[in-house]
Design an enzyme around this catalytic site. Structure first.
Site, short mmCIF file in Angstrom:
data_model
loop_
_atom_site.label_atom_id
_atom_site.label_comp_id
_atom_site.label_asym_id
_atom_site.label_seq_id
_atom_site.Cartn_x
_atom_site.Cartn_y
_atom_site.Cartn_z
N HIS A 248 -23.15 9.80 16.40
CA HIS A 248 -24.35 10.28 15.48
C HIS A 248 -24.38 11.68 15.39
O HIS A 248 -25.03 12.33 14.39
CB HIS A 248 -25.75 9.94 16.35
N HIS A 383 -19.12 2.18 6.86
CA HIS A 383 -18.84 3.33 7.20
C HIS A 383 -17.48 3.62 6.80
O HIS A 383 -17.26 4.85 6.53
CB HIS A 383 -18.88 3.02 8.92
#
Length: 405
Positions: A248, A383
């Protein structure tokens, strides 16, 4: 002149081939009610259910593929839009359920709604007429229920009837809110989405993370007080793990650069410190998570002393690290990010790419062998596909709009 992979035609060709390979694998995820989660061999398990998160991510991904010029993808975008308007939508109370009626707990999460908004915006750019209504619906729900102007952030989740709000606030949902807001700003032309992205970034990164060595605090109470011990007994949670999540930090760093470029493109002032924060987030995550336990790769989580907690290597973490290294290289021209970029792709090619069954292993154990402690199967296209597309795109506008230029 520096010899950067981002400038190399052969590297661009490799990225394209790998993206096409992932797309071919992902087509099998189509179900009547949306898109399901594929197993390791690229098959839908018996009784597979079309979850809303994967349907939204697949719709977004196939929209990017269509805009990139891959034939046969627009119909999949239309299928995803129809699913999000039909079986996955809550016709009684509005908003989106995690799965069709009869599956899931019925709660409505900001994380999920951010992806619905992202999917709708990408489908609009891809020319799917029905997506206009989906986009308007997603915007209305976000503004009515999730966005809190007073706090400058998203509320986390609600009961199905919107009467009960969870007493938790999360950085993860707000991070993907920023991603969606950047896309909404491009598609709607309304600067309030950029202003909201700035508000979230100021709260979570320029104040909170900057005050803690640019480590991203993930969990908060309803008053935005940090909860550092949250999920200490469930450290490998796929969405709310204990401690810090280096993946993150990479993702936030990239979004800061996209936000800076989007504000400049819109002629709006950018907050001070976006680039230094992006550098710091990347550098800290790289230093603390890469090869930290003696094996190559990035670990999933760290404790508050920067020691590994969950040592599994997840594919999405490496995809985000790669995309962020590319973004920092574009923004700064500094060779250190080229070195990281090459190292990550070499690792992905050696360990994550599955040449036998297709796609990428989604998880590796601490010995870098395929595992399934956190994520089983190969459900995620989002992703990896973005990591393959972003190195060739400008930092603004957002992905779908950039591919449409």
């Amino acid at each position: 002149m520096a010899n950067y992979w981002l400038d190399a035609p052969a590297h661009h060709a490799w990225l394209t081939r790998e993206a096409l390979r992932l797309l071919d694998f992902a087509r099998a995820s189509r179900l009547p009610q949306g898109f399901g989660n594929l197993d390791d061999a690229g098959r839908l398990p018996r009784g597979a259910v079309a979850e809303t998160l994967n349907t939204a991510r697949m719709t977004h991904s196939f929209a990017l593929a269509h805009l990139h010029g891959v034939p046969g993808c627009k119909g999949l975008v239309e299928h995803g839009v129809a699913a999000l308007q039909g079986p996955l939508h809550d016709a009684l109370h509005g908003g989106w359920l995690a799965a069709p009626e009869g599956h899931g707990d019925g709660r409505k999460a900001a994380y999920l709604h951010a992806f619905v908004a992202l999917a709708a915006s990408s489908a609009v750019v891809a020319g799917v007429i029905e997506a206009q209504a989906l986009l308007a619906d997603a915007i209305e729900v976000i503004e009515r229920h999730f966005w809190c102007e007073e706090q400058g952030a998203l509320r986390e989740s609600f009961s199905r009837d919107w009467q009960s709000c969870e007493a938790y606030r999360g950085a993860n949902s707000n991070m993907h809110g920023v991603e969606a807001f950047l896309a909404l700003a491009d598609v709607t032309g309304q600067p309030r989405w950029l202003e909201r992205a700035v508000a979230v970034v100021q709260r979570l990164i320029l104040r909170q993370a900057a005050g803690d060595g640019l480590r991203v605090t993930e969990h908060f109470d309803s008053h935005w007080q940090p909860q550092p011990d949250y999920n200490q007994k469930l450290p490998a949670d796929g969405f709310r793990p204990y401690g810090t999540t280096p993946g993150h930090a990479f993702e936030w760093a990239r979004l800061l650069l996209h936000l800076e470029a989007s504000l400049q493109r819109a002629g709006l002032p950018a907050p001070d410190g976006l680039l230094p924060a992006a550098r710091g987030l990347f550098d800290s995550a790289w230093h603390n998570a890469w090869h930290v336990d003696g094996a190559p790769g990035l670990v999933y989580t760290l404790d508050w002393d920067n020691r590994p907690v969950v040592r599994e290597r997840l594919h999405w973490v490496h995809a985000e690290a790669s995309a962020t290294a590319a973004a920092l290289l574009k923004r700064t021209g500094e060779g250190q990010y080229e070195c990281c970029y090459r190292r990550i792709w070499d690792f992905i090619a050696e360990y994550f790419i599955d040449p036998v069954h297709g796609s990428w292993h989604h998880e590796l154990d601490p010995a870098n062998l395929p595992g399934a402690r956190i994520w089983g199967g190969k459900p995620d296209l989002y992703h990896a596909l973005q990591a393959l597309l972003l190195p060739r795109l400008p930092l603004a506008p957002s992905l779908a709009s950039a591919l449409a230029l």
